[in-house]
Design a protein around this motif. Structure first.
Motif, PDB file in Angstrom:
ATOM      1  N   LYS A  95       0.826  -1.212   0.000  1.00 45.53           N
ATOM      2  CA  LYS A  95       0.000   0.000   0.000  1.00 45.53           C
ATOM      3  C   LYS A  95       0.858   1.259   0.000  1.00 45.53           C
ATOM      4  N   ILE A  96       1.304   1.623  -1.206  1.00 44.95           N
ATOM      5  CA  ILE A  96       2.171   2.802  -1.365  1.00 44.95           C
ATOM      6  C   ILE A  96       1.350   4.090  -1.305  1.00 44.95           C
ATOM      7  N   ILE A  97       1.892   5.098  -0.634  1.00 50.14           N
ATOM      8  CA  ILE A  97       1.325   6.433  -0.613  1.00 50.14           C
ATOM      9  C   ILE A  97       2.431   7.442  -0.914  1.00 50.14           C
ATOM     10  N   GLY A  98       2.047   8.680  -1.213  1.00 44.47           N
ATOM     11  CA  GLY A  98       3.033   9.730  -1.420  1.00 44.47           C
ATOM     12  C   GLY A  98       3.355   9.963  -2.878  1.00 44.47           C
ATOM     13  N   SER A  99       4.106  11.047  -3.131  1.00 41.59           N
ATOM     14  CA  SER A  99       4.510  11.400  -4.486  1.00 41.59           C
ATOM     15  C   SER A  99       5.611  10.471  -4.971  1.00 41.59           C
ATOM     16  N   LYS A 100       6.022  10.680  -6.208  1.00 36.82           N
ATOM     17  CA  LYS A 100       7.016   9.786  -6.800  1.00 36.82           C
ATOM     18  C   LYS A 100       8.311   9.785  -6.013  1.00 36.82           C
ATOM     19  N   LYS A 101       8.748  10.974  -5.543  1.00 35.31           N
ATOM     20  CA  LYS A 101      10.002  11.064  -4.808  1.00 35.31           C
ATOM     21  C   LYS A 101       9.851  10.596  -3.370  1.00 35.31           C
ATOM     22  N   GLY A 102       8.660  10.790  -2.795  1.00 29.12           N
ATOM     23  CA  GLY A 102       8.487  10.451  -1.383  1.00 29.12           C
ATOM     24  C   GLY A 102       7.599   9.254  -1.145  1.00 29.12           C
ATOM     25  N   ARG A 103       7.595   8.312  -2.086  1.00 32.66           N
ATOM     26  CA  ARG A 103       6.722   7.136  -1.954  1.00 32.66           C
ATOM     27  C   ARG A 103       7.189   6.237  -0.826  1.00 32.66           C
ATOM     28  N   GLN A 104       6.219   5.695  -0.089  1.00 33.92           N
ATOM     29  CA  GLN A 104       6.520   4.746   0.976  1.00 33.92           C
ATOM     30  C   GLN A 104       5.289   3.892   1.241  1.00 33.92           C
ATOM     31  N   CYS A 105       5.496   2.799   1.939  1.00 32.61           N
ATOM     32  CA  CYS A 105       4.392   1.898   2.249  1.00 32.61           C
ATOM     33  C   CYS A 105       3.751   2.267   3.588  1.00 32.61           C
ATOM     34  N   THR A 106       2.463   1.989   3.680  1.00 31.14           N
ATOM     35  CA  THR A 106       1.735   2.320   4.916  1.00 31.14           C
ATOM     36  C   THR A 106       1.845   1.216   5.961  1.00 31.14           C
ATOM     37  N   THR A 107       1.983  -0.015   5.530  1.00 30.68           N
ATOM     38  CA  THR A 107       2.065  -1.131   6.479  1.00 30.68           C
ATOM     39  C   THR A 107       3.255  -2.021   6.145  1.00 30.68           C
ATOM     40  N   TYR A 108       3.892  -2.541   7.196  1.00 33.32           N
ATOM     41  CA  TYR A 108       5.074  -3.404   7.023  1.00 33.32           C
ATOM     42  C   TYR A 108       4.908  -4.696   7.804  1.00 33.32           C
ATOM     43  N   LEU A 109       5.503  -5.741   7.267  1.00 32.26           N
ATOM     44  CA  LEU A 109       5.537  -7.039   7.931  1.00 32.26           C
ATOM     45  C   LEU A 109       6.998  -7.397   8.185  1.00 32.26           C
ATOM     46  N   ARG A 110       7.323  -7.709   9.436  1.00 33.54           N
ATOM     47  CA  ARG A 110       8.709  -8.052   9.781  1.00 33.54           C
ATOM     48  C   ARG A 110       8.982  -9.512   9.438  1.00 33.54           C
ATOM     49  N   LEU A 111      10.056  -9.729   8.658  1.00 35.80           N
ATOM     50  CA  LEU A 111      10.407 -11.090   8.246  1.00 35.80           C
ATOM     51  C   LEU A 111      11.469 -11.723   9.134  1.00 35.80           C
ATOM     52  N   GLY A 112      12.185 -10.931   9.908  1.00 37.30           N
ATOM     53  CA  GLY A 112      13.192 -11.511  10.787  1.00 37.30           C
ATOM     54  C   GLY A 112      14.240 -10.502  11.206  1.00 37.30           C
ATOM     55  N   GLU A 113      15.153 -10.973  12.079  1.00 33.24           N
ATOM     56  CA  GLU A 113      16.216 -10.120  12.635  1.00 33.24           C
ATOM     57  C   GLU A 113      17.561 -10.453  11.968  1.00 33.24           C
ATOM     58  N   PHE A 114      18.452  -9.473  11.989  1.00 29.30           N
ATOM     59  CA  PHE A 114      19.822  -9.682  11.500  1.00 29.30           C
ATOM     60  C   PHE A 114      20.617 -10.473  12.544  1.00 29.30           C
ATOM     61  N   LYS A 115      21.459 -11.369  12.029  1.00 27.12           N
ATOM     62  CA  LYS A 115      22.331 -12.148  12.905  1.00 27.12           C
ATOM     63  C   LYS A 115      23.772 -11.988  12.421  1.00 27.12           C
ATOM     64  N   ASN A 116      24.633 -11.513  13.314  1.00 32.96           N
ATOM     65  CA  ASN A 116      26.040 -11.262  12.971  1.00 32.96           C
ATOM     66  C   ASN A 116      26.170 -10.376  11.737  1.00 32.96           C
TER      67      ASN A 116
END
Length: 486
Positions: free
Chosen positions: A419-440
């Motif tokens: 669900k992208i919102i914003g203008s072409k330069k400032g586009r971003q998503c409204t909702t995020y799903l976390r897939l996992g954490e960084f390890k090392n």
């Protein structure tokens, strides 16, 4: 009496003025003479200084393999106009003109060697390492550039016997340019203190390549140059296509898939006429691989864009020059197929404090570059907004380098959004799903399409805890599955 006195006075004045004019003339002549002599001495001094400086410049140019821009400025201006082909009559020794345009042309130029002959093995490797689908998109052009007609006839017979079905299918062409089209190859300048036979060899090679490039200019969208003693990686065409797709929207002249010589150098076919003219223009100046560096520089690509692992390996043991030993190997070569990411087109941005020119785009690339930001804080992010919604199968992120092993992401997570919102330069998503954490400092996940039910518009690396160390994002790799509109 008064009139007589005035007349004599005037006459005396006239004589005086005449005398003065003569003196001026003599002075002017003397002055001009002195000036000419001074100029001659100055000219000799300047010329002597110029010669000395010229010698120094030649040494510098020899050391750095550089062409002097002032010396060749006229040719640089002309280079932009060299879009037409060179008028040459080619002889078809095997095969016929291609019935349709291909995606990639592979060019090889070969001459008779005193020891060893690897041409047949090279052609075999090209075809054997390509799938049936890949073969539909390539054309192989072999130029036999030796003036020994008996040798050419023998090689053509061998090629026709071993690769008859590829010739019939229109994938393989063998050509030759008669000697009459070649420029003077004897008595050339001995640059870099090369012996005469070496100068002749490398100068002819430049002309050989120019004629080959000229022939291939309209056969395909892209062109890659190989030497005649090369082994190919499995499915190299698929790897090349992925790299080209990943560079979509960015400017490039040459992409390199090997670090050796004139092996694995990729061009847009529309640049081939200019490159052919360029090689012909400077054919006696220096070896072709040095000229190529200048060519891409003139077309505003200053840095090397080379991909690893290498797709092509030098396999010849004996050089085509005097049969000398040539044991050069590319230690970045991998023969078996390897998994190059798709990295679909995207806009990249970050709110971190970027160090110098290590900008965000350098992490989302297959070449040896990286993003480098100063010590990030909690909530800082590196964001990717895809141009089109995609299905992702695999994601891999690597932070830090061998030299800076502590500049990793010590605490972070990877998220995907919709669900992208914003203008072409400032586009971003409204909702995020976390897939996992960084390890090392690293993150990797597979089967993403089975874990994420929506089409992915965005992806971001999120800093979950402030760190005093700086952050290098060395590479971000994204593999896609079938896109929604396919």
């Amino acid at each position: 009496v008064t009139r007589l006195y005035a007349f004599l006075r005037m006459r005396q004045n006239l004589k005086y003025f005449d005398k003065m004019r003569c003196l001026r003339k003599r002075s002017a002549v003397s002055f001009l003479g002195v000036l000419v002599i001074c100029l001659l001495f100055m000219n000799l001094y300047i010329e002597d200084g110029y010669v000395l400086e010229g010698d120094k410049q030649l040494i510098r140019e020899t050391a750095t393999h550089q062409l002097n821009p002032e010396r060749y400025v006229h040719t640089f201006k002309d280079l932009s106009n060299f879009s037409g082909s060179i008028n040459i009559s080619y002889r078809y020794l095997a095969g016929t003109p291609l019935p349709r345009k291909r995606y990639l042309t592979i060019g090889l130029s070969s001459v008779k060697r005193k020891k060893g002959n690897y041409l047949l093995e090279t052609i075999k490797s090209i075809f054997e390492q390509s799938s049936y689908e890949e073969l539909k998109e390539i054309a192989v052009v072999v130029q036999l550039a030796d003036f020994d007609s008996a040798w050419c006839e023998g090689i053509v017979q061998d090629i026709s016997q071993k690769f008859a079905h590829h010739i019939i299918a229109g994938r393989l062409i063998v050509i030759h340019v008669p000697e009459e089209y070649y420029p003077v190859l004897d008595g050339l300048k001995r640059n870099y203190n090369d012996p005469e036979d070496r100068v002749k060899f490398r100068s002819k090679q430049n002309v050989d390549y120019a004629f080959l490039l000229n022939f291939c200019a309209n056969l395909s969208d892209y062109y890659v140059m190989l030497e005649d003693d090369v082994r190919c990686s499995k499915n190299f065409l698929t790897a090349v296509k992925k790299v080209i797709t990943s560079r979509e929207g960015s400017y490039w002249v040459t992409l390199e898939f090997s670090k050796l010589g004139y092996i694995g150098k990729l061009y847009h076919s529309h640049d081939l006429p200019r490159l052919a003219h360029f090689l012909l223009m400077f054919y006696q100046e220096m070896p072709c691989d040095w000229l190529l560096i200048h060519f891409r520089g003139l077309l505003a690509q200053k840095e090397v864009i080379r991909f690893k692992p290498s797709l092509f390996q030098h396999m010849g043991y004996y050089s085509s020059y005097k049969g000398a030993e040539n044991k050069l190997k590319d230690d970045d070569f991998e023969e078996e197929s390897f998994d190059i990411p798709d990295n679909p087109p995207a806009n990249l941005h970050t709110n971190m404090n970027v160090f110098e020119n290590y900008e965000a785009s350098k992490a989302y690339s297959s070449i040896d570059e990286y993003f480098w930001g100063k010590a990030p804080s909690t909530g800082d992010f590196y964001g990717i907004v895809f141009e089109k919604p995609i299905k992702i199968s695999k994601i891999k992120v690597v932070t830090g380098t061998e030299d800076r092993q502590n500049d990793i992401l010590h605490h972070g997570a990877l998220e995907v959004g919709e669900k992208i919102i914003g203008s072409k330069k400032g586009r971003q998503c409204t909702t995020y799903l976390r897939l996992g954490e960084f390890k090392n400092g690293n993150f990797e996940i597979t089967d993403v399409e089975h874990k994420v039910l929506f089409d992915i518009n965005c992806m971001r690396i999120l800093v979950t805890k402030s760190q005093k160390e700086w952050l290098i994002i060395r590479s971000i790799s994204v593999w896609t599955s079938q896109t929604p509109n396919q």
